[in-house]
Enzyme design. Sequence first.
Site, short mmCIF file in Angstrom:
data_model
loop_
_atom_site.label_atom_id
_atom_site.label_comp_id
_atom_site.label_asym_id
_atom_site.label_seq_id
_atom_site.Cartn_x
_atom_site.Cartn_y
_atom_site.Cartn_z
N SER A 1 0.82 -1.21 0.33
CA SER A 1 -0.13 -0.32 0.31
C SER A 1 0.53 1.36 -0.21
CB SER A 1 -0.57 0.38 1.35
OG SER A 1 -1.30 1.16 1.29
N HIS B 1 -1.82 -1.56 -4.38
CA HIS B 1 -2.42 -1.35 -3.68
C HIS B 1 -2.93 0.24 -3.33
CE1 HIS B 1 -5.73 -2.09 -1.15
NE2 HIS B 1 -5.59 -1.01 0.64
N ASP C 1 -4.74 3.94 -1.99
CA ASP C 1 -5.66 4.10 -0.80
C ASP C 1 -5.95 5.47 -1.19
OD1 ASP C 1 -5.68 2.17 0.90
OD2 ASP C 1 -4.13 2.19 1.61
N MET D 1 -8.69 8.05 -0.40
CA MET D 1 -9.16 8.84 0.52
C MET D 1 -10.18 9.74 0.72
SD MET D 1 -7.09 7.05 4.12
CE MET D 1 -6.59 5.25 4.30
N HIS E 1 -8.21 1.19 -3.88
CA HIS E 1 -9.48 0.60 -2.75
C HIS E 1 -10.43 2.14 -2.54
CE1 HIS E 1 -9.74 -0.53 2.38
NE2 HIS E 1 -10.23 -0.27 1.81
N MET F 1 -12.24 4.54 -0.68
CA MET F 1 -12.50 4.98 0.99
C MET F 1 -13.29 6.40 0.96
SD MET F 1 -9.74 3.47 2.91
CE MET F 1 -8.91 3.34 2.10
N MET G 1 -10.91 -5.65 5.85
CA MET G 1 -10.40 -4.74 6.49
C MET G 1 -10.10 -5.68 7.96
SD MET G 1 -9.80 -1.91 4.42
CE MET G 1 -8.54 -0.73 5.35
N ASP H 1 -7.18 -6.34 4.72
CA ASP H 1 -6.25 -4.61 4.98
C ASP H 1 -6.20 -4.51 6.15
OD1 ASP H 1 -5.01 -2.40 4.25
OD2 ASP H 1 -7.21 -2.30 2.70
C1 DX5 Z 1 -5.96 1.28 5.54
C2 DX5 Z 1 -5.52 1.51 4.19
C3 DX5 Z 1 -4.72 0.68 4.72
C4 DX5 Z 1 -3.46 1.22 4.93
C5 DX5 Z 1 -2.94 -0.22 5.59
O1 DX5 Z 1 -7.60 2.46 5.62
O2 DX5 Z 1 -6.76 0.62 3.47
O3 DX5 Z 1 -4.49 -0.22 2.55
O4 DX5 Z 1 -2.35 1.55 4.04
O5 DX5 Z 1 -1.80 -0.08 6.57
P1 DX5 Z 1 -0.92 -1.04 7.45
O6 DX5 Z 1 -0.75 -2.04 6.74
O7 DX5 Z 1 0.41 0.11 7.99
O8 DX5 Z 1 -1.82 -1.20 8.30
ZN ZN Z 2 -6.21 0.03 1.59
#
Ligand code: DX5
Ligand code: ZN
Length: 224
Positions: free
Chosen positions: A7, A32, A34, A36, A65, A67, A136, A174
């Site tokens: 990620s 990956h 993320d 947000m 992903h 969010m 998650m 994740d």
């Molecule tokens: C959290 C994200 C993850 C995050 C995981 O909201 O969806 O993908 O990057 O990070 P680690 O591996 O540090 O928990």
């Molecule tokens: Zn993620």
Amino acid sequence: MIEIAPSILSADFARLAEQVRAAEDGGASLLHVDVMDGHFVPNLTLGPPVVASLRKATSLPLDVHLMIENPDAFIPAFAEAGADWISVHQEACRHLHRTLELIRTSGARVGVVINPATPAETLSEVLALVDFVLVMSVNPGFGGQKFIPAVLDKVRKLAAERAARGLSYRIEMDGGIAPDTIAEAVRAGAEVLVAGNAIFGKGDPAENTRRLLKAANEAAMIKV
Ligand code: DX5
Ligand code: ZN
């Protein structure tokens, strides 16, 4: 097949291409990303232009992903930017079936995500529509949080349901995946393991990826 999906949330964004290359050298087969929006989760990250830049910087499939609230408004733009896999949160979609169809139409692989508090059963009506289910193992929003072991039960349930119904979705996990948690995730049935902090937090991303992949493959071999 076990896959490690680094990620980029925990990467150095000023050296993104270099860090992605290092993770790829270590055996990452998926990247990956993320996304947000500061509404669905209390953090802000990136949008389609960064996905478009990553698309030029790596040949790894991009696992985006989302969010975000109202993902329907952005799915076409992420697909256009080069997202190969797109996942949306069950909790963010009022018309989940329609949103999953929209991802399918956009040409990306279709994924649905559930937060730690959301039961696996809430997905029963859409499991036949998806290519992957993302469970998650932390509450979304930040990297570097502690793994929540109670979610492993949902992975077991989803694996059992897949077998019972003859479906073929992959199970991704994740949050908080690290050398000390990856084996239990794999033994429960997770096949795509996302890791941010454990790869980009400290040390060499290539070596960190190699180590996680090795631990995951070992756990897969002794899986009962
Ligand atoms: C959290 C994200 C993850 C995050 C995981 O909201 O969806 O993908 O990057 O990070 P680690 O591996 O540090 O928990
Ligand atoms: Zn993620």
